[in-house]
Design an enzyme around this catalytic site. Structure first.
Site, mmCIF file in Angstrom:
data_model
loop_
_atom_site.group_PDB
_atom_site.id
_atom_site.type_symbol
_atom_site.label_atom_id
_atom_site.label_comp_id
_atom_site.label_asym_id
_atom_site.label_seq_id
_atom_site.Cartn_x
_atom_site.Cartn_y
_atom_site.Cartn_z
ATOM 1 C CB CYS A 381 98.090 77.640 24.559
ATOM 2 S SG CYS A 381 99.683 76.824 24.294
ATOM 3 C CG MET A 384 92.782 72.506 25.890
ATOM 4 S SD MET A 384 93.000 72.087 24.147
ATOM 5 C CE MET A 384 93.333 70.313 24.280
ATOM 6 C CG HIS A 515 98.450 80.699 20.681
ATOM 7 N ND1 HIS A 515 98.380 81.370 21.885
ATOM 8 C CD2 HIS A 515 99.307 79.659 20.879
ATOM 9 C CE1 HIS A 515 99.170 80.787 22.764
ATOM 10 N NE2 HIS A 515 99.744 79.741 22.182
ATOM 11 C CD GLU A 517 96.003 84.105 20.949
ATOM 12 O OE1 GLU A 517 97.010 83.905 21.660
ATOM 13 O OE2 GLU A 517 95.104 83.248 20.781
#
Length: 543
Positions: A381, A384, A515, A517
């Site tokens: 996010c 990047m 995201h 994760e």
């Protein structure tokens, strides 16, 4: 008909109700039952989306765009059941909905009250969309006795009467503290907590007792006597070395057996716990270790990055290595003499998502370190976006490259997105409007460039990942960035929004706008984290 398990907490907060609920759901799953877990949050925020991570920990996002409590992350990681908008509700959302209905005149002039209007809304939430389930577990946030949670306690009391006692079980999580000076475990706090709960009309069926020392049978008998539960229904819950041991520990103490007994259900067979045994074996018997540095803004509270932390553990499970996480405040790497020496021992560097300008220059310096020193780098996010800014500043010669999130800039590499395409059509946002619920939220598809590293990692050219952000990389800077070696390997299907970047000349350098994760699980590690840790393992052999 679905059966309901209501989970309350007493004595103090942070007893691990969420982990207990996730573990119990996993155990019921292992016995072949269909489960779903829900969370009632008593605070007045509509959702945690505008709350500081230091107040509430991370905001967990579901596929359908709900900003929810971090416990929903535990629920998904332990059960694999994707969370939904209908799995988390707050007092704020309930009151907001009720007041909106009152303004429309939906109550036909009636006096709107906590009972029945608020409690009816809570019961409707609990019973929504449960037809295909065997068990619905509902965790009530906060501590019994708090004024905020009283409407929820009253609602579940009413619900037991409405659906039948045989279809509801109450599990109460309490603390049995150890007083070192006396050398004793004290049961009185649990007794008082249960007394408080029974005064509100709820007699718990099962007590889960958090304790630092083993709970002797004599103390269990005492708790059972004074709290009016079966001796076998007093379940000790000692601290575990890993959260992924918790389901096995609860099973050993008989939690799932007692829950089924409270419903009058005889267990059909022993649960299949093979995948949990495999996970614990991988944790206890690693074949190596790596160190990953997380350069972020909220490193003072690890719960701010809970899903990220667990996804790195999952990447370690996939590679059968132990992952040591070093939490590095990004402000360490700012100023005239940034302390970059702290990055030297890292086998990989990760810059996570976040909001605001504080620490941003430190993140950029850490990314430059990873790029120049060929250390595996993962940007998520904001990470990047900072990788794009770093590339333009130090390779493209555009010193003023920045993001409009941090203020006015002549080189807006990253800017506020005001409209984007969804399955329902164009979504629009006004600059300066409400913050809550106005980001690009939830799962969006992306197309990956054939032959790119990220396409190889996924093993697919089409993916769907969860987003939570307001700002996007400005597409007009794609060409100069690619001239400097940064490949834009992933795009939204309409080709307007950059989704992933990578550096082909680097051992492992990937940034993603989403995201990943949030979708990683211990028994199904996310491929990006598995690949990232694999790169860290290779790096560890070079050091």
């Amino acid at each position: 008909m679905a059966r309901f398990i209501f989970i309350t907490g007493g004595v103090v907060s942070s007893l691990g109700k969420g982990l207990m609920a996730a573990s119990l759901a996993a155990l019921l799953q292992a016995r072949g039952y269909r489960v779903r877990i829900r969370k009632f949050d008593p605070y007045l925020n509509v959702d945690p989306g505008t709350m500081s991570p230091y107040q509430h920990g991370e905001v967990y996002v579901t596929d359908d765009g709900a900003e929810t409590d971090l416990d929903l992350g535990h629920y998904e990681r332990f059960t694999g059941v994707p969370g939904r908008q209908t799995d988390n509700v707050t007092s704020g959302r309930i009151y907001s909905d009720i007041l909106a209905r009152e303004r429309r005149g939906d109550y036909l002039g009636a006096t709107v009250q906590v009972i029945p209007h608020v409690t009816d809304a809570i019961k409707a939430f609990a019973q929504n969309d449960v037809d295909d389930l065997d068990f619905v577990l509902c965790e009530i946030g906060g501590t019994v006795g708090d004024i905020e949670s009283l409407p929820f306690i009253e609602a579940i009391r009413q619900l037991r009467n409405e659906v039948g006692e045989e279809n509801v079980s109450f599990v109460h999580v309490t603390l049995v503290p150890y007083i070192a000076a006396a050398g004793e475990l004290k049961t009185k706090p649990t007794q008082h907590s249960v007394r408080e709960l029974t005064s509100l009309g709820i007699q718990p069926d099962i007590l889960v007792c958090r304790c630092e020392q083993p709970l002797p049978q004599e103390e269990r008998n005492k708790i059972a006597l004074f709290c009016n539960v079966r001796k076998e229904a007093v379940i000790p819950a000692l601290d575990a070395s890993s959260i992924y041991e918790v389901p096995l520990n609860y099973h050993d103490e008989g939690l799932d057996r007692e829950v089924l007994r409270s419903f009058g259900i005889a267990p059909r067979h022993a649960p299949d716990l093979s995948r949990w045994l495999d996970i614990v074996d991988r944790i206890d018997n690693p074949e190596g270790e790596v160190t990953v540095g997380i350069v972020g803004k909220y490193t003072g509270l690890q719960d701010a990055y809970k899903s990220l932390q667990e996804a790195l553990v999952h990447g370690g499970l996939a590679n059968r290595v132990k992952v040591h996480i070093r939490w590095l405040d990004s402000e360490l790497f700012e100023g005239t003499s940034p302390d970059l020496d702290k990055l030297e021992p890292m086998h990989a560097i990760l810059v996570p998502g976040g909001f605001g300008s504080r620490g941003s220059e430190g993140k950029i310096n850490a990314i430059r370190f990873a790029r120049e020193r060929k250390v595996p780098f993962f940007g998520i996010c904001l990470g990047m976006q900072m990788a794009c800014i770093e590339g333009l500043r130090h390779l493209g010669g555009i010193e003023g490259a920045s993001t409009t999130e941090f203020g006015e800039t002549s080189e807006p590499v990253v800017g506020l997105i005001t409209e984007w395409m969804t399955e329902e059509g164009i979504e629009r946002r006004e600059e300066g409007g409400d913050l809550g619920g106005t980001m690009r939220l939830g799962a969006y598809p992306a197309d990956l460039k054939p032959g790119s590293r990220i396409a190889q990692v996924y093993g697919s050219g089409k993916i769907s990942e969860r987003h939570r952000h307001r700002y996007e990389v400005n597409a007009k800077y794609v060409e100069p960035l690619e001239k400097d070696g940064l490949m834009f390997a992933g795009w939204s299907p309409d080709g307007l929004l950059p989704e992933t970047v990578e550096r082909p000349d680097h051992p492992w350098f990937i940034g993603v706008q989403f995201h990943p994760e949030l979708k990683s699980k211990p028994f199904d590690p996310h491929p990006l984290f598995a690949s990232f840790i694999e790169a860290a393992v290779r790096q560890s052999r070079l050091v």
